[in-house]
Design an enzyme around this catalytic site. Structure first.
Site, short mmCIF file in Angstrom:
data_model
loop_
_atom_site.label_atom_id
_atom_site.label_comp_id
_atom_site.label_asym_id
_atom_site.label_seq_id
_atom_site.Cartn_x
_atom_site.Cartn_y
_atom_site.Cartn_z
N LYS A 13 0.83 -1.21 0.00
CA LYS A 13 0.00 0.00 0.00
C LYS A 13 0.86 1.26 0.00
CE LYS A 13 -2.01 -1.02 3.91
NZ LYS A 13 -1.25 -2.24 4.25
N ARG A 88 -9.12 1.76 9.69
CA ARG A 88 -8.64 0.43 10.03
C ARG A 88 -9.66 -0.38 10.79
NH1 ARG A 88 -2.88 0.87 9.22
NH2 ARG A 88 -1.93 -1.11 9.71
N ARG A 124 11.82 -6.24 4.14
CA ARG A 124 11.69 -4.78 4.06
C ARG A 124 12.74 -4.10 4.94
NH1 ARG A 124 6.07 -1.99 5.18
NH2 ARG A 124 6.12 -3.28 7.04
N ARG A 156 11.87 -2.28 10.61
CA ARG A 156 10.89 -1.70 11.54
C ARG A 156 10.72 -2.61 12.75
NH1 ARG A 156 5.67 0.02 8.00
NH2 ARG A 156 4.61 -1.12 9.64
N ARG A 167 -0.14 -8.76 13.56
CA ARG A 167 -0.71 -7.70 12.70
C ARG A 167 -1.70 -8.31 11.71
NH1 ARG A 167 4.66 -5.17 10.55
NH2 ARG A 167 3.31 -4.07 9.09
#
Ligand code: AP5
Length: 210
Positions: A13, A88, A124, A156, A167
């Site tokens: 996204k 969300r 990532r 992260r 998540r």
């Protein structure tokens, strides 16, 4: 044009919102980026958000909704925006719907399977300024260093495997019901978010301009 990008963590996204926003000349508004900026600058909001984010839980609605309300009414968002990571859950979607920002034009739903999500998040890396890479698919020219600003690239804190699993659970429980919510309003635009980044950008741009 007012767009929402909806989909599981790691679906791409943020990557696409950045590129599509540039293509349409509207701001990319990411609640995750805004919260991380608050954490980096040590604000009260950042301190309250950090524990939840690091555990993969949602930050309380009241905090996120007021942060977003302020951002979305800024002058640069008057002609439109891309919301990435908001809403969300149902409470956030209703707050947006009853706000004065105007109607949403399309909700772009990213379709990616779970194995690919874990692979993407695991690889990532990013710098403090929000430039994102992937160790295999989109590596920086020099390992561990951002091409744009020379800052170190790090993982992260919420990208560990345990937190990714949580998540995904939170996504299924809290966010997935929004697919029906926006489908009932005729706004969902499904995008198979696999393959080269630039092809996905082209698909989204063509579809939202049609
Ligand atoms: P947030 O920052 O919004 O994280 P997220 O939704 O979990 O999404 P990600 O940023 O992980 O993934 P993405 O879909 O943007 O993928 P990306 O483009 O980076 O939220 C973080 C936390 O903040 C939440 O858990 C919550 O605690 C809190 N929060 C935020 N908003 C909130 C709200 N509204 N209410 C309450 N709490 C909130 O891509 C992932 C990787 O894949 C990258 O390495 C990228 O290079 C790679 N990639 C991208 N596209 C491709 C492709 N086509 N092929 C191969 N690799 C690709």
């Amino acid at each position: 044009m007012r767009l929402i990008f909806l989909g599981p963590p790691g679906a791409g996204k943020g990557t696409q919102a950045h590129r599509v926003a540039e293509g349409l000349g509207i701001p990319h508004i990411s609640t995750g980026d805004m919260l991380r900026a608050n954490i980096a600058s040590g604000t009260a909001l950042g301190r309250e958000a950090a524990t939840r984010m690091n555990a993969g839980e949602l930050v309380p609605d009241a905090l996120v909704i007021s942060m977003l309300a302020e951002r979305i009414t800024a002058a640069d968002a008057a002609a439109g925006f891309i919301l990435d990571g908001f809403p969300r859950n149902l409470a956030q979607a209703l707050a947006l719907e009853t706000s004065s920002v105007g109607t949403i034009d399309r909700v772009v739903l990213f379709i990616v399977d779970e194995d690919e999500i874990v692979r993407r998040i695991d690889g990532r890396r990013g710098c403090n300024q929000g430039h994102t890479y992937h160790l295999d698919d989109h590596p920086p020219s020099q390992p561990g260093v951002c091409d744009v600003d020379g800052e170190p690239l790090v993982q992260r804190p919420d990208d560990s495997e345990v937190v990714i699993r949580n998540r995904l659970k939170v996504y299924r429980r809290e966010t997935e019901p929004l697919i029906d919510f926006y489908d009932e309003r005729g706004l969902i635009l499904e995008i198979k978010a696999l393959g080269p980044v630039q092809h996905i950008t082209r698909q989204i741009l063509d579809a939202v301009r049609a």
